[in-house]
Design an enzyme around this catalytic site. Structure first.
Site, short mmCIF file in Angstrom:
data_model
loop_
_atom_site.label_atom_id
_atom_site.label_comp_id
_atom_site.label_asym_id
_atom_site.label_seq_id
_atom_site.Cartn_x
_atom_site.Cartn_y
_atom_site.Cartn_z
N LYS A 63 -19.20 3.00 -6.56
CA LYS A 63 -20.30 3.92 -6.21
C LYS A 63 -19.80 5.35 -6.04
O LYS A 63 -20.55 6.30 -6.26
CB LYS A 63 -20.97 3.46 -4.91
N LYS A 75 0.82 -1.21 0.00
CA LYS A 75 0.00 0.00 0.00
C LYS A 75 0.85 1.27 0.00
O LYS A 75 0.58 2.22 -0.72
CB LYS A 75 -0.96 -0.02 1.18
N GLY A 130 -15.93 2.22 -3.59
CA GLY A 130 -15.67 1.54 -4.85
C GLY A 130 -16.30 2.24 -6.03
O GLY A 130 -16.21 3.47 -6.17
N ASP A 180 -8.77 -4.95 -13.41
CA ASP A 180 -8.17 -5.42 -12.16
C ASP A 180 -8.35 -4.32 -11.12
O ASP A 180 -7.76 -3.25 -11.25
CB ASP A 180 -6.69 -5.74 -12.38
N ASN A 197 -12.30 2.43 3.37
CA ASN A 197 -13.34 1.93 2.47
C ASN A 197 -14.52 1.44 3.32
O ASN A 197 -14.53 1.61 4.53
CB ASN A 197 -12.79 0.84 1.53
N ASP A 214 -5.27 2.50 -3.37
CA ASP A 214 -3.95 3.12 -3.27
C ASP A 214 -3.81 4.24 -4.30
O ASP A 214 -3.22 5.29 -4.01
CB ASP A 214 -2.86 2.08 -3.49
#
Length: 307
Positions: free
Chosen positions: A224, A40, A222, A247, A184, A253
């Site tokens: 949304k 990350k 995500g 992907d 998230n 990140d």
């Protein structure tokens, strides 16, 4: 030009495509296999550097071939490597990644050397903290490193962005020192106890995080979009850009490295989030994590096409 210090992980990504994510005890034939730079911290550093930021990376790798490649990769990206140290015993971290036909992923991280970053390592980088416009960190290292980073950055009056991934318990005291937090849905749920799956639940979770002292909460949802709560109103939702995903590994990140860049460059909060959303969207159109991070020119072309 933005100056960003990233304190975080570097791991080698070992990724294979698979028809579906294996269930317990199941073996699945997959392929192709790819190996590349990841972690990350490393991913976010590359995202920021490719967007034009001056980036200093603080991490730890092993005295192995993966560690050699790590330093070479950072140097190739124009990232300052003075504070990348070599652990005498631990190996360089690895991430085992499976990506299925719907572009969803499952990841197992073995932090290795980057899990051994110490308070002393952070204190040695004070001069670079002093030059930074933004200090960016995650939870893929030791909590000792996280706490030392937040403490030092706060003492120097720096903007602090905490991406609380992967989830670890953090104290309210630490959260109260953070300028921006970017969980998230899953991380926001674990941090607050509120199951986050839509705008209403994101608003509730964000309010709890603000009660714990975080200045601004950005919950990424995500495809949304994102929910922003900076205390000026009840919060607001920012739509994501719709793209054909190949992907999704590393999208968060990409968002965080980009957000750090745009905040450091002085963009207003909402505009910084919109642009970071665009970088996240671009990253999922390619395979891989750090190698999939877009360049500044890619972003400007994308934004021009999506006005």
């Amino acid at each position: 030009m933005a100056n960003i210090t990233v304190v975080g992980s570097y791991v080698v990504d070992l990724m294979s495509r698979t028809p579906h994510i294996p269930s317990a005890g199941e073996t699945v034939l997959g392929g192709p296999f790819r190996m590349g730079p990841g972690g990350k911290g490393g991913n976010q550093a590359v995202a920021a550097a490719r967007l034009g930021s001056n980036v200093t990376m603080l991490t730890k790798v092993g005295k192995d071939i993966f560690g050699d490649e790590a330093i070479k990769n950072f140097e190739n990206e124009g990232i300052e490597t003075t504070h990348i140290s070599r652990h005498p015993e631990e190996v360089t971290g690895t991430a085992l990644i499976a990506v299925d036909d719907s572009s969803e992923n499952m990841i197992v991280v073995a932090p290795g050397a980057c899990g051994k970053i110490t308070k002393s390592d952070v204190e040695k980088a004070k001069a670079d903290f002093e030059k930074a416009d933004v200090v960016l960190l995650q939870l893929e290292t030791s909590m000792e490193a996280v706490e030392a980073t937040v403490e030092q950055a706060q003492q120097l009056g720096k903007t602090i962005i905490l991406n609380p991934a992967p989830y670890q318990e953090v104290t309210a005291e630490l959260l109260s020192k953070v300028t921006y937090i970017t969980p998230n849905e899953t991380e926001a749920t674990l941090l607050t106890g509120v199951e986050v799956n839509d705008e209403a639940s994101a608003r509730e979770a964000a309010a709890i995080l603000q009660e714990k002292g975080v200045q601004t909460v950005i919950i990424t949802l995500g495809k949304k979009g994102c929910f922003i709560h900076d205390g000026t109103d009840e919060g607001r939702f920012v739509q994501a850009f719709q793209v054909e995903a190949v992907d999704t590994t590393g999208a968060g990140d990409a968002f965080n490295g980009a957000f750090a860049t745009f905040i450091a460059d002085g963009f207003p909060l909402d505009e910084a989030v919109i642009r970071a959303n665009a970088v996240g969207a671009l990253s999922v159109t390619k395979i891989g994590t750090a190698p999939a991070m877009p360049y500044k020119e890619d972003l400007e072309q994308f934004l021009s096409a999506h006005k």
